[in-house]
Write an enzyme that holds these catalytic residues in place. Sequence first.
Site, mmCIF file in Angstrom:
data_model
loop_
_atom_site.group_PDB
_atom_site.id
_atom_site.type_symbol
_atom_site.label_atom_id
_atom_site.label_comp_id
_atom_site.label_asym_id
_atom_site.label_seq_id
_atom_site.Cartn_x
_atom_site.Cartn_y
_atom_site.Cartn_z
ATOM 1 C CE LYS A 175 -3.552 -2.713 -0.076
ATOM 2 N NZ LYS A 175 -4.464 -3.161 0.954
HETATM 3 C C1 LIG Z 1 -5.407 -4.182 1.507
HETATM 4 C C2 LIG Z 1 -6.891 -4.045 1.540
HETATM 5 C C3 LIG Z 1 -7.662 -4.379 2.658
HETATM 6 C C4 LIG Z 1 -7.123 -5.097 3.849
HETATM 7 O O1 LIG Z 1 -5.997 -4.581 4.403
HETATM 8 P P1 LIG Z 1 -4.998 -5.511 5.255
HETATM 9 O O2 LIG Z 1 -4.090 -4.510 5.886
HETATM 10 O O3 LIG Z 1 -4.326 -6.421 4.300
HETATM 11 O O4 LIG Z 1 -5.832 -6.246 6.263
HETATM 12 C C5 LIG Z 1 -9.024 -4.106 2.620
HETATM 13 N N1 LIG Z 1 -9.610 -3.566 1.537
HETATM 14 C C6 LIG Z 1 -8.921 -3.273 0.432
HETATM 15 C C7 LIG Z 1 -9.616 -2.667 -0.739
HETATM 16 C C8 LIG Z 1 -7.541 -3.520 0.395
HETATM 17 O O5 LIG Z 1 -6.851 -3.265 -0.732
#
Ligand SMILES: *Cc1c(COP(=O)(O)O)cnc(C)c1O
Length: 393
Positions: A191
Site C-alpha cells: 500500500k
Molecule cells: C489491503 C486491503 C484491505 C485489507 O488490508 P490488510 O491490511 O491487508 O488487512 C481491505 N480492503 C482493500 C480494498 C484492500 O486493498
Amino acid sequence: MAEQNTSENPSPLPYGRQCIDEDDIDAVVAALRSAWLTTGPKVPEFEQRFAEFVDADHAVAVCNGTAALHCAMYAIGIGAGGEVIIPAITFAATANCVAFQGGTPVVADVDEHTLLLDAEDVASRVTEKTKAIIAVDYAGQPCDYDALSAISQKHNLRLVADACHALGGSYRGRPVGSLADISTFSLHPVKAITTGEGGVVATSNPKFASRARTFRNHGITTDHRQREQQGSWFYEMVDLGYNYRITDFQCALGLSQLRKLPQWVRRRQAIAARYNEAFASVPEVEPLVVAPEVSHAYHLYVVQLDLSRVTADRQTIFAELRNKGIGVNVHYIPVHLHPYYQERYGTRPGQCPVAEAAYERIITLPLFPAMQDGDVDRVVTTVGEILNRHRTH
Ligand SMILES: *Cc1c(COP(=O)(O)O)cnc(C)c1O
C-alpha cells in the site's frame, strides 16, 4: 553474491513493493530502544499526524486494514440483519467485515470504465434493512462521493470509505479520509505507506472514533498507558471487543513513512502518466478511466484488455508476462463469486454483469515509487510484444 541482470534475464518486477530508507530503519530502532514497545507515545503521535494528513478530526491506528474495517462496522453500529452495500470488485475483507458483525454484504455492480461503485446500481439495491454503503476507492481513484453521499442522506445510511488503495488521493480538492462518515486504510507493504502490517480508521465523528478505540482494545474504555498515567489499575469492559492494537515501533515507522507519502504519490502519478501515454497507441490496452474531479493515488495501475482484438485470453497473456519477469496480478475476483459468499449468502454469477465481464479482461501492471522510467518502458515493450503475437489482424 548479487544476482546478475543481463538484458535476457532482467530481475522480475513485482506489481507493488514498499520503500524502506535508512531513516525508517533509524526510527524503528529508536522506538525499540525506548521504554514502550506497544501502546506508548508513538501511537497517538502517528494518529495525530495521520488525521492531519487526511483532514479528519480523529485517527485510530490498528493492526491491519481488515481490523480497521471491522472497527468501522462496529463504530457505526452494524449488527445482525443489517445490510451493507459494497462493490463487486474489491478485496474480500470489504465484505468480510460486514459478515464479522453478523450483517449481510449486498454486492452492487461497478461502472465499466472506472470499476468504481455504480451509484445507480447502489440506489436500486437499498432496502428497509440497508444500514450503510462501503465505497471502495479501487486502484486509488476516489469514488463519486457526491452521488454516494446523496443516496446515503436520502435513505439515512452511513457512508464508509474503504480507502485502502487511496491514501494521498483527493476528490474535488478534499483529501481521501475526509470524504465519508468513516474511512479505513491499510498499511500493508504493497500500500501507499507501510508499518509492516497496520491499518487506520479516520473520522470526524467523535462517537465513531471513541467506539473504534474501545473496540480495538477488548471493549475496554481505557488503555494501559492512560491507567499508568492516572496511577490506577481500574478498568471496565463495556462491550465485546478485540485486540486490534498496533505497536509503537510500527507507528514510529508509520511516522517516518508518512513524511515521504506526498513525493511517493507524485511518483506513482508520473509512472501512470507514462503508461497512459504509451498505451494511447495500443488499442488492445484500455487503462481505467479517471474522472476529472479526482487526484488518483495510483495504488494500482489496472488496464482492461480488449480481448476481441487478440486470439489469447487473459490467462495466457498473464502467464506470458509473468514468464518475462513482469509481476502482473489480477485485482480482484468479484467478491460475490467466492464460494463462501455463494454458499452462505446465496450470491450468484450474473448478479453483477459489468463486474463479471470486466473481471475476464483486467490485469494489474507493476507500479511502485522506486520503479524507474526504464522499468515502465520494459513493461510497455513486453506487453506490446506479447500482444503482437496474438493479434487477430
Ligand atoms: C489491503 C486491503 C484491505 C485489507 O488490508 P490488510 O491490511 O491487508 O488487512 C481491505 N480492503 C482493500 C480494498 C484492500 O486493498
